[in-house]
Design an enzyme around this catalytic site. Sequence first.
Site, PDB file in Angstrom:
ATOM      1  N   LYS A  10       0.834  -1.202   0.000  1.00 46.81           N
ATOM      2  CA  LYS A  10       0.000   0.000   0.000  1.00 46.81           C
ATOM      3  C   LYS A  10       0.872   1.257   0.000  1.00 46.81           C
ATOM      4  O   LYS A  10       2.086   1.180   0.246  1.00 46.81           O
ATOM      5  CB  LYS A  10      -0.924  -0.032   1.229  1.00 46.81           C
ATOM      6  CG  LYS A  10      -1.921  -1.198   1.199  1.00 46.81           C
ATOM      7  CD  LYS A  10      -2.845  -1.168   2.415  1.00 46.81           C
ATOM      8  CE  LYS A  10      -3.847  -2.321   2.372  1.00 46.81           C
ATOM      9  NZ  LYS A  10      -4.792  -2.272   3.521  1.00 46.81           N
ATOM     10  N   TYR A  50     -12.365  -2.529  -3.557  1.00 47.49           N
ATOM     11  CA  TYR A  50     -12.960  -2.605  -2.217  1.00 47.49           C
ATOM     12  C   TYR A  50     -14.488  -2.559  -2.281  1.00 47.49           C
ATOM     13  O   TYR A  50     -15.128  -1.963  -1.398  1.00 47.49           O
ATOM     14  CB  TYR A  50     -12.423  -1.473  -1.339  1.00 47.49           C
ATOM     15  CG  TYR A  50     -11.023  -1.715  -0.816  1.00 47.49           C
ATOM     16  CD1 TYR A  50     -10.706  -2.880  -0.101  1.00 47.49           C
ATOM     17  CD2 TYR A  50     -10.009  -0.773  -0.993  1.00 47.49           C
ATOM     18  CE1 TYR A  50      -9.420  -3.095   0.399  1.00 47.49           C
ATOM     19  CE2 TYR A  50      -8.715  -0.981  -0.489  1.00 47.49           C
ATOM     20  CZ  TYR A  50      -8.441  -2.152   0.207  1.00 47.49           C
ATOM     21  OH  TYR A  50      -7.177  -2.367   0.710  1.00 47.49           O
ATOM     22  N   ASN A 113      -1.735  -0.308   7.289  1.00 49.73           N
ATOM     23  CA  ASN A 113      -1.272  -1.677   7.563  1.00 49.73           C
ATOM     24  C   ASN A 113      -0.444  -2.291   6.446  1.00 49.73           C
ATOM     25  O   ASN A 113      -0.294  -3.503   6.349  1.00 49.73           O
ATOM     26  CB  ASN A 113      -2.438  -2.569   8.011  1.00 49.73           C
ATOM     27  CG  ASN A 113      -3.514  -2.715   6.942  1.00 49.73           C
ATOM     28  OD1 ASN A 113      -3.357  -2.249   5.815  1.00 49.73           O
ATOM     29  ND2 ASN A 113      -4.605  -3.372   7.294  1.00 49.73           N
ATOM     30  N   HIS A 116      -1.875  -5.526   1.312  1.00 47.03           N
ATOM     31  CA  HIS A 116      -3.151  -6.186   1.007  1.00 47.03           C
ATOM     32  C   HIS A 116      -2.862  -7.566   0.451  1.00 47.03           C
ATOM     33  O   HIS A 116      -1.914  -7.747  -0.309  1.00 47.03           O
ATOM     34  CB  HIS A 116      -3.930  -5.389  -0.053  1.00 47.03           C
ATOM     35  CG  HIS A 116      -5.070  -6.179  -0.652  1.00 47.03           C
ATOM     36  ND1 HIS A 116      -6.312  -6.253  -0.063  1.00 47.03           N
ATOM     37  CD2 HIS A 116      -5.134  -6.981  -1.749  1.00 47.03           C
ATOM     38  CE1 HIS A 116      -7.102  -7.046  -0.787  1.00 47.03           C
ATOM     39  NE2 HIS A 116      -6.408  -7.498  -1.818  1.00 47.03           N
ATOM     40  N   GLU A 127      -9.461  -9.945  -8.248  1.00 48.39           N
ATOM     41  CA  GLU A 127      -8.556  -8.814  -8.012  1.00 48.39           C
ATOM     42  C   GLU A 127      -7.386  -8.813  -9.001  1.00 48.39           C
ATOM     43  O   GLU A 127      -6.974  -7.745  -9.458  1.00 48.39           O
ATOM     44  CB  GLU A 127      -8.052  -8.867  -6.566  1.00 48.39           C
ATOM     45  CG  GLU A 127      -9.178  -8.624  -5.561  1.00 48.39           C
ATOM     46  CD  GLU A 127      -8.739  -8.814  -4.109  1.00 48.39           C
ATOM     47  OE1 GLU A 127      -7.555  -9.143  -3.865  1.00 48.39           O
ATOM     48  OE2 GLU A 127      -9.585  -8.630  -3.211  1.00 48.39           O
TER      49      GLU A 127
HETATM   50  P1  DAT Z   1      -7.805  -7.030   5.091  1.00 43.09           P
HETATM   51  O1  DAT Z   1      -6.974  -5.922   4.486  1.00 43.09           O
HETATM   52  O2  DAT Z   1      -7.080  -7.706   6.220  1.00 43.09           O
HETATM   53  O3  DAT Z   1      -8.339  -7.989   4.084  1.00 43.09           O
HETATM   54  P2  DAT Z   1     -10.491  -5.905   5.193  1.00 43.09           P
HETATM   55  O4  DAT Z   1     -10.692  -6.443   3.831  1.00 43.09           O
HETATM   56  O5  DAT Z   1     -11.519  -6.226   6.225  1.00 43.09           O
HETATM   57  O6  DAT Z   1      -9.076  -6.343   5.790  1.00 43.09           O
HETATM   58  O7  DAT Z   1     -10.383  -4.314   5.126  1.00 43.09           O
HETATM   59  C1  DAT Z   1      -9.675  -3.685   4.079  1.00 43.09           C
HETATM   60  C2  DAT Z   1      -8.866  -2.552   4.655  1.00 43.09           C
HETATM   61  O8  DAT Z   1      -9.740  -1.549   5.165  1.00 43.09           O
HETATM   62  C3  DAT Z   1      -7.996  -2.962   5.845  1.00 43.09           C
HETATM   63  O9  DAT Z   1      -6.734  -3.447   5.421  1.00 43.09           O
HETATM   64  C4  DAT Z   1      -7.903  -1.691   6.621  1.00 43.09           C
HETATM   65  C5  DAT Z   1      -9.220  -0.999   6.347  1.00 43.09           C
HETATM   66  N1  DAT Z   1     -10.185  -1.255   7.422  1.00 43.09           N
HETATM   67  C6  DAT Z   1     -10.842  -2.405   7.666  1.00 43.09           C
HETATM   68  N2  DAT Z   1     -11.673  -2.297   8.711  1.00 43.09           N
HETATM   69  C7  DAT Z   1     -11.536  -1.018   9.154  1.00 43.09           C
HETATM   70  C8  DAT Z   1     -12.125  -0.266  10.209  1.00 43.09           C
HETATM   71  N3  DAT Z   1     -13.026  -0.805  11.030  1.00 43.09           N
HETATM   72  N4  DAT Z   1     -11.712   1.006  10.358  1.00 43.09           N
HETATM   73  C9  DAT Z   1     -10.819   1.569   9.536  1.00 43.09           C
HETATM   74  N5  DAT Z   1     -10.224   0.922   8.503  1.00 43.09           N
HETATM   75  C10 DAT Z   1     -10.574  -0.359   8.327  1.00 43.09           C
HETATM   76 MG    MG Z   2      -9.747  -7.747   2.581  1.00 43.79          MG
END
Ligand code: DAT
Ligand code: MG
Length: 150
Positions: A10, A50, A113, A116, A127
Amino acid sequence: MSERTLVLVKPDGVQRGLAGEVIGRLERRGLQLVGLKLMRMDEALAARHYAEHVEKSFYPGLRDFMTSGPLVAAVFEGENAVRAVRQSMGATNPLDSPPGTIRGDLALDLGRNVVHGSDSAESGEREVALFFRPEELVGWTSDMAGWVRE
Ligand code: DAT
Ligand code: MG
């Protein structure tokens, strides 16, 4: 069964000079790289990538972050590639990610974080197609394959 997973370093990871570190950790685990590029995500791509999060309250911040600078997009291929990458990444919140994982070693904040990885083989196919044209993916045989998998 062989599967493909999309990995993104990212914008925070690229800005922090961690692109090679992230890709390198996955390479060193034995995962096979079949696609790689530096690019920028625009708002349309963010919304498609997303799609499951577009309606969520955190989406505008996520979109602004993901479009704020270059990212490195990579495709890794192999048996259980999705699960292996997710395990090497750690949990979504870096504070829940154990040391030894990418997020556990290199990140502190849910919204920064670093990496991805696709969450299923189906997501991986979807994707990969969003980020790479078929001709950008390279099929090749690794000479190390027999030393990585029995
Ligand atoms: P991952 O990246 O582990 O697959 P995800 O698909 O649930 O996690 O979410 C995508 C990204 O969105 C994640 O890397 C960070 C952000 N994110 C997820 N949940 C969040 C939240 N509750 N508040 C803020 N950012 C969040
Ligand atoms: Mg995800």
